[in-house]
Design a protein around this motif. Structure first.
Motif, mmCIF file in Angstrom:
data_model
loop_
_atom_site.group_PDB
_atom_site.id
_atom_site.type_symbol
_atom_site.label_atom_id
_atom_site.label_comp_id
_atom_site.label_asym_id
_atom_site.label_seq_id
_atom_site.Cartn_x
_atom_site.Cartn_y
_atom_site.Cartn_z
ATOM 1 N N UNK A 26 -7.318 31.668 -14.567
ATOM 2 C CA UNK A 26 -6.622 32.568 -13.657
ATOM 3 C C UNK A 26 -5.219 32.043 -13.355
ATOM 4 N N UNK A 27 -5.108 30.754 -13.123
ATOM 5 C CA UNK A 27 -3.811 30.130 -12.843
ATOM 6 C C UNK A 27 -2.875 30.285 -14.039
ATOM 7 N N UNK A 28 -3.400 30.076 -15.240
ATOM 8 C CA UNK A 28 -2.593 30.204 -16.453
ATOM 9 C C UNK A 28 -2.114 31.640 -16.615
ATOM 10 N N UNK A 29 -3.026 32.602 -16.389
ATOM 11 C CA UNK A 29 -2.665 34.016 -16.520
ATOM 12 C C UNK A 29 -1.574 34.395 -15.526
ATOM 13 N N UNK A 30 -1.619 33.817 -14.323
ATOM 14 C CA UNK A 30 -0.596 34.092 -13.312
ATOM 15 C C UNK A 30 0.766 33.628 -13.801
ATOM 16 N N UNK A 31 0.835 32.439 -14.372
ATOM 17 C CA UNK A 31 2.105 31.918 -14.884
ATOM 18 C C UNK A 31 2.630 32.781 -16.028
ATOM 19 N N UNK A 32 1.737 33.202 -16.921
ATOM 20 C CA UNK A 32 2.146 34.050 -18.044
ATOM 21 C C UNK A 32 2.620 35.408 -17.526
ATOM 22 N N UNK A 33 1.929 35.943 -16.508
ATOM 23 C CA UNK A 33 2.316 37.228 -15.938
ATOM 24 C C UNK A 33 3.710 37.159 -15.319
ATOM 25 N N UNK A 39 10.643 39.164 -17.949
ATOM 26 C CA UNK A 39 11.150 39.798 -19.171
ATOM 27 C C UNK A 39 11.304 41.296 -18.936
ATOM 28 N N UNK A 40 10.326 41.903 -18.294
ATOM 29 C CA UNK A 40 10.357 43.346 -18.040
ATOM 30 C C UNK A 40 11.521 43.727 -17.125
ATOM 31 N N UNK A 41 11.824 42.860 -16.161
ATOM 32 C CA UNK A 41 12.920 43.156 -15.240
ATOM 33 C C UNK A 41 14.279 42.963 -15.898
ATOM 34 N N UNK A 42 14.307 42.246 -17.016
ATOM 35 C CA UNK A 42 15.558 42.020 -17.729
ATOM 36 C C UNK A 42 16.361 40.848 -17.187
ATOM 37 N N UNK A 43 15.782 40.082 -16.284
ATOM 38 C CA UNK A 43 16.463 38.937 -15.689
ATOM 39 C C UNK A 43 16.280 37.716 -16.597
ATOM 40 N N UNK A 48 13.680 32.543 -18.250
ATOM 41 C CA UNK A 48 13.761 31.172 -18.776
ATOM 42 C C UNK A 48 13.046 30.213 -17.831
ATOM 43 N N UNK A 49 13.295 30.365 -16.539
ATOM 44 C CA UNK A 49 12.675 29.488 -15.541
ATOM 45 C C UNK A 49 11.153 29.675 -15.522
ATOM 46 N N UNK A 50 10.714 30.927 -15.581
ATOM 47 C CA UNK A 50 9.274 31.201 -15.570
ATOM 48 C C UNK A 50 8.602 30.624 -16.813
ATOM 49 N N UNK A 51 9.280 30.706 -17.957
ATOM 50 C CA UNK A 51 8.726 30.147 -19.195
ATOM 51 C C UNK A 51 8.632 28.629 -19.106
ATOM 52 N N UNK A 52 9.634 28.003 -18.510
ATOM 53 C CA UNK A 52 9.603 26.545 -18.330
ATOM 54 C C UNK A 52 8.417 26.127 -17.474
ATOM 55 N N UNK A 53 8.091 26.953 -16.475
ATOM 56 C CA UNK A 53 6.952 26.642 -15.607
ATOM 57 C C UNK A 53 5.619 26.951 -16.286
ATOM 58 N N UNK A 72 -2.666 28.959 -27.588
ATOM 59 C CA UNK A 72 -1.578 28.598 -26.681
ATOM 60 C C UNK A 72 -0.270 28.497 -27.448
ATOM 61 N N UNK A 73 -0.323 27.917 -28.629
ATOM 62 C CA UNK A 73 0.878 27.799 -29.454
ATOM 63 C C UNK A 73 1.446 29.180 -29.763
ATOM 64 N N UNK A 74 0.577 30.110 -30.106
ATOM 65 C CA UNK A 74 1.000 31.481 -30.414
ATOM 66 C C UNK A 74 1.603 32.157 -29.191
ATOM 67 N N UNK A 75 0.967 31.995 -28.031
ATOM 68 C CA UNK A 75 1.461 32.608 -26.802
ATOM 69 C C UNK A 75 2.838 32.071 -26.438
ATOM 70 N N UNK A 76 2.999 30.754 -26.494
ATOM 71 C CA UNK A 76 4.292 30.146 -26.159
ATOM 72 C C UNK A 76 5.354 30.618 -27.124
#
Length: 91
Positions: A26-33, A39-43, A48-53, A72-76
């Motif tokens: 659940x925690x992992x899915x939250x970070x991916x979401x 990405x959807x917001x276009x920011x 970039x910051x969310x991906x780093x986290x 995980x490799x594919x998702x990243x």
């Protein structure tokens, strides 16, 4: 149902492990979401910051045995390529 002491103990351990793994997933899915939403917001900066986290959380999922390494490799890879496409101007 479990009859022997050993099978009862294994059932208890299984339930405890299931709860921990569910919380981790659940925690992992939250970070991916959060990455997906950025990405959807276009920011670009937020993405970039969310991906780093999200990357360390996904990697931790592999070490804890919740997710497969290649998954995980594919998702990243896919997330980072989408973030990269967002940050570079479309030509």
């Amino acid at each position: 149902m479990a009859n022997s002491e050993q099978s009862k103990k294994r059932a208890r351990q299984s339930e405890a492990r299931y709860a921990v793994n569910k919380a981790r997933r659940s925690r992992i899915r939250t970070f991916v979401r959060k990455v997906e939403e950025a990405i959807a917001s276009g920011n670009s900066e937020a993405a970039v910051e969310a991906l780093k986290n999200a990357q360390p959380e996904l990697a931790r999922g592999v070490t804890k045995g919740v997710l497969h390494k290649n998954t995980v490799s594919r998702k990243i890879s896919r997330l980072s390529s989408r973030v990269k496409a967002l940050s570079t101007p479309a030509a």
